[in-house]
Scaffold this active site. Structure first.
Site, PDB file in Angstrom:
ATOM      1  N   CYS A  22     -20.051  14.459 -39.783  1.00 28.46           N
ATOM      2  CA  CYS A  22     -20.672  13.606 -40.599  1.00 28.46           C
ATOM      3  C   CYS A  22     -19.916  12.138 -40.583  1.00 28.46           C
ATOM      4  O   CYS A  22     -18.751  12.239 -39.582  1.00 28.46           O
ATOM      5  CB  CYS A  22     -20.399  14.558 -42.077  1.00 28.46           C
ATOM      6  SG  CYS A  22     -18.709  14.841 -42.222  1.00 28.46           S
ATOM      7  N   CYS A  25     -15.790  12.818 -40.701  1.00 28.79           N
ATOM      8  CA  CYS A  25     -15.029  13.349 -39.366  1.00 28.79           C
ATOM      9  C   CYS A  25     -14.706  11.948 -39.110  1.00 28.79           C
ATOM     10  O   CYS A  25     -13.321  12.006 -38.504  1.00 28.79           O
ATOM     11  CB  CYS A  25     -16.345  14.399 -39.062  1.00 28.79           C
ATOM     12  SG  CYS A  25     -16.359  15.605 -39.814  1.00 28.79           S
ATOM     13  N   ASP A 441     -26.793 -27.526 -27.484  1.00 26.38           N
ATOM     14  CA  ASP A 441     -27.120 -28.479 -26.986  1.00 26.38           C
ATOM     15  C   ASP A 441     -28.193 -28.798 -26.278  1.00 26.38           C
ATOM     16  O   ASP A 441     -28.666 -28.129 -25.807  1.00 26.38           O
ATOM     17  CB  ASP A 441     -26.149 -28.111 -25.877  1.00 26.38           C
ATOM     18  CG  ASP A 441     -25.798 -28.637 -24.287  1.00 26.38           C
ATOM     19  OD1 ASP A 441     -25.041 -29.851 -24.282  1.00 26.38           O
ATOM     20  OD2 ASP A 441     -25.594 -28.148 -23.304  1.00 26.38           O
ATOM     21  N   ASP A 640     -24.856 -24.203 -22.604  1.00 25.48           N
ATOM     22  CA  ASP A 640     -25.011 -23.467 -21.108  1.00 25.48           C
ATOM     23  C   ASP A 640     -23.791 -24.210 -20.474  1.00 25.48           C
ATOM     24  O   ASP A 640     -23.141 -23.451 -19.567  1.00 25.48           O
ATOM     25  CB  ASP A 640     -26.059 -23.791 -20.602  1.00 25.48           C
ATOM     26  CG  ASP A 640     -25.636 -24.792 -19.976  1.00 25.48           C
ATOM     27  OD1 ASP A 640     -25.475 -25.574 -21.289  1.00 25.48           O
ATOM     28  OD2 ASP A 640     -26.944 -24.862 -19.274  1.00 25.48           O
ATOM     29  N   ASP A 644     -19.415 -26.615 -23.867  1.00 31.42           N
ATOM     30  CA  ASP A 644     -20.074 -26.473 -25.398  1.00 31.42           C
ATOM     31  C   ASP A 644     -18.916 -25.117 -26.204  1.00 31.42           C
ATOM     32  O   ASP A 644     -19.410 -24.750 -26.369  1.00 31.42           O
ATOM     33  CB  ASP A 644     -21.537 -25.695 -24.650  1.00 31.42           C
ATOM     34  CG  ASP A 644     -22.596 -26.554 -23.978  1.00 31.42           C
ATOM     35  OD1 ASP A 644     -22.506 -27.923 -24.523  1.00 31.42           O
ATOM     36  OD2 ASP A 644     -23.051 -26.503 -23.638  1.00 31.42           O
TER      37      ASP A 644
END
Length: 753
Positions: A22, A25, A441, A640, A644
Site C-alpha cells: 500500500c 509501505c 520558434d 528545435d 532555443d
C-alpha cells in the site's frame, strides 16, 4: 596516471522494490531512505515499484541504500540500464511477475476453498443445507487458522515489520482486524465464560476473518494483474530491440548478441530485418520503416552517409552500416530510460495524497479504538464493539489513494510514448494541461528550416522552365543557400542543367556565369544594375513577394531581365492544422523569432498567429518567455535549435522537436520523436485527460474513505439499524483499489487529436 573517481558529486540510483502492499509501505521506504546518512532526496512510486534516490557516494553506496530498504522490511535491487533495457530483461521481468501472480493465486485458491465451508457454517439460516460439521466452531477454527496464518501471513509479517519501525501500514489494519475477530472467536469457542453470559457458542466471527483475507487477496490479485498492464508501453518499447546482429569479421559474417556490438563494427542488415543499433550506412541502400520512432507510416529512403536508427525496420534493400551508438547510447535505450524516469517520478498533485496517507493509518487506528470504546460503553456489548471496530480497520484503504496518481501517470506517459511524445517527468505531464500560451520558434519549427523555391515568374521571352534551368545551371557552383534551393528545385522538376563557365560569386549580391554562350546574372536588383541590366519591371513583383515573406532573386540572360525566382523558408504542411487545434484548446499562440518583422509578419499572417515577437536575439528569447510568464500564465515553448535551449528551460514546459539538436532535447521537458507539430495539441490533450483521470481516482479514493469509515463505525445504526459486516467491509476495500487501477487503464485508449 590512474583515474581518480569524484566521490563528492551526487549520484542518482533507481531501485526496484518488492513487498509493498500500500501507499503507507511506500512512505515507510521513503522515510527509511531519507534517514540514511548521505541521502539527499528519495521518492518512492508505489505503482511503478521504483525508488529514485539522490545520494552522496562519499557517505553511502548503493548496497547501503538496499540495506536501508531491507531494514524497513522490504526487498530492493538496483536497476541497471545495461541489464534492464534488453529483451532478456523483459523475459525475466515477465517471469518474475508471473511467478508472483502464481504464488498469490495459489494462496487465493486455498483461502477460498477453506473459507467456503466456514462461510456456509457461519450463516445456518441462509445455508440450512450445509453439513452440521460446518457449524462446529472448532471445525471453523481449524479451517480459519491456515487462511490467516498461511494465505494471509504476508499481512502479519508486514505489520510486524512496521511495528518494529514504530509505524503502521494498511497491513497493520488488516492484521489487527482479522486477528481481533479470530481471537474473539477462539475465546467464544473454547472459553465462552470469559466473555460473559451474553456471548455463548455460535457467536464467533471466523467467517468474517476468512472472508476478509480471501477478498483482500482477491483484490490484490486483480490489482497485480491491472498494475502489470500499466507498464505495457515500456515492455513494448523494450521488445522492439532485436536480439542479435550480423557483424562483418573480415570476409565472414558473424551473428552475435546485440550487447556485444561495439562502436565501429560494420553490420550487415538484410531486407525485413530490424536495424540492430544506431549508425551510418556505408554500403548499399534501402528504405526504412521508422514508424516505431516517428509514427510516420511511409518508409524513408536511406543511402550511404545517411543515419539509421536501431530497432527500425529495413524494408527493401540490403546494406552495411557502421555502428555509431550501441548499448545504452542508442536512441531506443534513451527513449526507454526517459519513459521509465517519467513513470517513476512524482507529480505535484500527488503531494496531496502523500500528506493524507502519512496521517491516515494512525487516524484509522484512533477511530477504531474510539468506535470500540463508544460501542462498549454505550451498549455494553463486547461483540458489537468488536464487530464495528474491526469493520473500521478493514474498510479503511490507503491503497486506493496511493495508486490514484502514479497509475494514471504510468499509463499516461506510456501512452504518450506510443504516440511519439516523451514526457520526461510526471511534473511535465501535469503542467502541460495548464498551458495558456504556446510560444513557437519560427525557423525549423513552424517552417522547414531550409530555403525552397516558391515562385518562378518569367518577365521576358523565356518560359518558366527555361528560366529555372538557366538559373540553376549558373548556380551549380554556388555555395549560397539560395543558390542551392534553386538547383534543388530544378532537379525536382526534372530539368537538366547545362555546363557553366566563367563562374564568379560576388558576396552579398549574386553570381555571374556563362551558360550556352550567354551571360547569366542571378542576384538582387543592385547587382543586375551594376551589370548594366535595367530591372524596373521587377520592382512591383519583388515588393509583393517581399510582403509575403519571400526573398526575390532576379535573373538576367544575355543582358536582359528574364524573370524572378522567389525563395522562402516554407511553412511546414502541418503547421496550420496544429495551430487550429491549439486554438480549439483555448491557448494563445505566439511566434518568437530572430527574423525581421516583415518576414515574420508574413509567416504569422499565413498561419493566423495571435502575436509575433520578431528580431529577438538568441540570448533574449528566455527573457521574452519570462515576460509572458509574468502575467501568471503557464507558457509552453516549442523549439528545435541550440539558440532555443535557454527559452525551453525557462518555459513552464519546454517541447523540443525530435528532429532538433541534442542540446534542445536535453533542456526540454517533452520531446516529440517525429518532429510533427500535430503532436503538440495531442500532448496538451493527453495531459488534460491524465489529470482528469487522476482527479477521478482521488475523488473516488477520498470519497470512499470519507463515507465508508463512518458507516463502518456504526453511525447509521441509530437511524436505520444498519451495521456493516466486516466481510462486506473487506469486499469494499478490495474493490476500491481495483477500481482506481481500472480507471487509470482507460487512458490506454486515448486517441491522438
Amino acid at each position: 596516471m590512474a583515474t581518480v573517481l569524484d566521490k563528492t558529486a551526487p549520484e542518482t540510483a533507481t531501485l526496484a522494490l518488492r513487498g509493498m502492499s500500500c501507499a503507507s509501505c511506500a512512505a515507510s521506504i521513503e522515510k527509511a531512505l531519507r534517514a540514511t546518512p548521505g541521502v539527499r532526496a528519495a521518492a518512492v512510486n508505489f505503482a511503478a515499484e521504483r525508488a529514485l534516490v539522490d545520494f552522496e557516494p562519499a557517505a553511502v553506496d548503493v548496497p547501503g541504500l538496499i540495506k536501508a530498504v531491507e531494514g524497513a522490511g522490504f526487498e530492493a535491487e538496483m536497476v541497471r540500464p545495461e541489464r534492464d533495457l534488453g529483451a532478456e530483461a523483459v523475459a525475466a521481468d515477465r517471469a518474475r511477475r508471473e511467478a508472483d501472480l502464481a504464488a498469490l493465486r495459489r494462496k487465493l485458491y486455498v483461502a477460498a476453498i477453506l473459507t467456503l465451508p466456514v462461510l456456509l457454517g457461519g450463516f445456518p439460516e441462509l445455508f440450512p443445507f450445509a453439513p452440521a460439521v460446518f457449524r462446529d466452531m472448532r471445525f471453523q477454527a481449524a479451517l480459519t487458522a491456515p487462511v490467516l496464518f498461511w494465505a494471509g501471513w504476508r499481512f502479519f509479517a508486514a505489520a510486524w515489520h512496521a511495528a518494529l519501525r514504530r509505524s503502521a501500514t494498511m497491513d497493520t489494519l488488516v492484521a489487527l482486524g482479522t486477528s481481533a475477530a479470530f481471537g474473539y472467536s477462539l475465546v467464544a469457542t473454547f472459553a465462552p465464560h470469559a466473555l460473559g453470559p451474553a456471548a455463548g457458542h455460535g457467536m464467533g466471527y471466523y467467517d468474517a476473518a476468512c472472508v476478509i483475507v480471501t477478498l483482500i487477496l482477491l483484490g490484490r490479485y486483480f490489482e497485480a494483474i491491472a498494475r502489470g498492464r500499466t507498464g505495457e508501453a515500456i515492455r513494448k518499447l523494450i521488445g522492439l530491440a532485436p536480439r542479435t546482429a550480423r557483424v562483418l569479421r573480415g570476409p565472414d559474417e558473424v551473428e552475435i548478441p546485440i550487447a556485444a556490438v561495439c562502436v565501429g563494427d560494420r553490420v550487415r542488415v538484410r531486407p525485413g530485418e530490424k536495424i540492430p543499433v544506431d549508425g551510418v550506412i556505408v554500403e548499399g541502400a534501402s528504405s526504412v520503416d521508422q514508424s516505431m520512432l516517428t509514427g510516420e507510416s511511409l518508409p524513408v529512403a536511406r543511402h550511404p552517409g545517411d543515419e539509421v536508427i536501431g530497432a527500425t525496420l529495413n524494408k527493401t534493400g540490403s546494406f552495411v552500416m557502421e555502428a555509431r551508438k550501441v548499448g545504452q547510447d542508442t536512441t531506443l535505450a534513451q527513449i526507454i530510460r526517459l519513459v521509465q524516469d517519467a513513470q517513476a517520478s512524482r507529480a505535484p498533485i500527488q503531494r496531496l495524497a502523500d500528506v493524507f496517507v502519512g496521517y491516515f493509518v494512525p487516524a484509522v487506528l484512533l477511530v477504531a479504538f474510539m468506535t470500540f470504546a463508544v460501542w462498549f460503553l454505550a451498549a455494553g456489548d463486547l461483540r458489537l464493539a468488536l464487530v464495528n471496530s474491526v469493520a473500521v480497520l478493514i474498510i479503511a484503504c490507503p491503497c486506493a489513494m496511493g495508486l490514484a496518481t502514479p497509475t494514471s501517470i504510468m499509463v499516461g506517459t506510456g501512452r504518450g510514448a506510443e504516440l511519439g511524445i516523451l514526457f520526461k517527468s510526471a511534473e511535465a505531464l501535469e503542467t502541460a494541461r495548464k498551458a495558456a500560451v504556446v510560444v513557437f520558434d519560427k525557423t525549423g519549427t513552424l517552417t522547414r528550416g531550409a530555403p525552397a523555391v516558391t515562385d518562378v515568374l518569367p518577365l521576358g521571352d523565356l518560359g518558366s522552365d527555361d528560366l529555372l534551368r538557366l538559373a540553376a545551371s549558373a548556380e551549380v557552383g554556388s555555395e549560397h543557400g539560395l543558390g542551392a534551393a534553386i538547383v534543388a528545385h530544378a532537379k525536382a522538376a526534372g530539368l537538366a542543367t547545362a555546363p557553366a563557365t566563367a563562374f564568379a560569386a560576388i558576396p552579398g549580391k549574386g553570381i555571374r556565369a556563362t551558360v550556352g554562350g550567354a551571360e547569366v546574372l542571378v542576384g538582387n536588383q543592385a547587382f543586375l544594375a551594376s551589370g548594366g541590366v535595367p530591372a524596373l519591371e521587377a520592382v512591383g513583383p519583388c515588393d509583393r513577394l517581399a510582403d509575403d515573406g519571400k526573398t526575390p532573386v532576379l535573373v538576367a540572360v544575355g543582358g536582359r531581365l528574364a524573370g524572378v525566382v522567389a525563395i522562402a523558408d516554407t511553412v511546414k504542411p502541418e503547421a496550420a492544422e496544429t495551430l487550429t487545434a491549439l486554438r480549439r484548446l483555448g491557448v494563445e499562440i505566439v511566434m518568437l523569432t530572430g527574423d525581421n518583422a516583415r518576414t515574420a509578419g508574413a509567416v504569422a499572417r499565413s498561419l493566423g498567429v495571435d502575436r509575433v515577437l520578431a528580431e529577438v536575439l538568441p540570448q533574449d528569447k528566455a527573457a521574452e518567455v519570462r515576460k509572458l510568464q509574468a502575467s501568471g500564465r503557464a507558457v509552453i515553448m516549442v523549439g528545435d535549435g541550440i539558440n532555443d535551449a535557454p527559452a525551453l528551460a525557462q518555459a513552464d514546459v519546454g517541447i523540443a522537436l525530435g528532429s532538433g539538436t541534442d542540446v534542445a532535447l536535453e533542456t526540454s521537458d517533452v520531446a516529440l520523436l517525429s518532429g510533427d507539430l500535430r503532436a503538440i495539441p495531442t500532448a496538451i490533450a493527453l495531459s488534460r485527460a491524465t489529470l482528469r483521470n487522476i482527479k477521478q481516482n482521488l475523488f473516488w479514493a477520498f470519497g470512499y474513505n470519507i463515507l465508508g469509515i463512518p458507516v463502518a463505525a456504526g453511525v447509521l445504526y441509530p437511524f436505520f439499524g444498519i451495521l456493516l459486516n466486516p466481510a462486506i467491509a473487506g469486499a469494499a476495500m478490495a474493490f476500491s483499489s481495483v477500481s482506481v487501477v481500472t480507471n487509470a487503464l482507460r487512458l490506454r485508449g486515448f486517441k491522438a487529436s
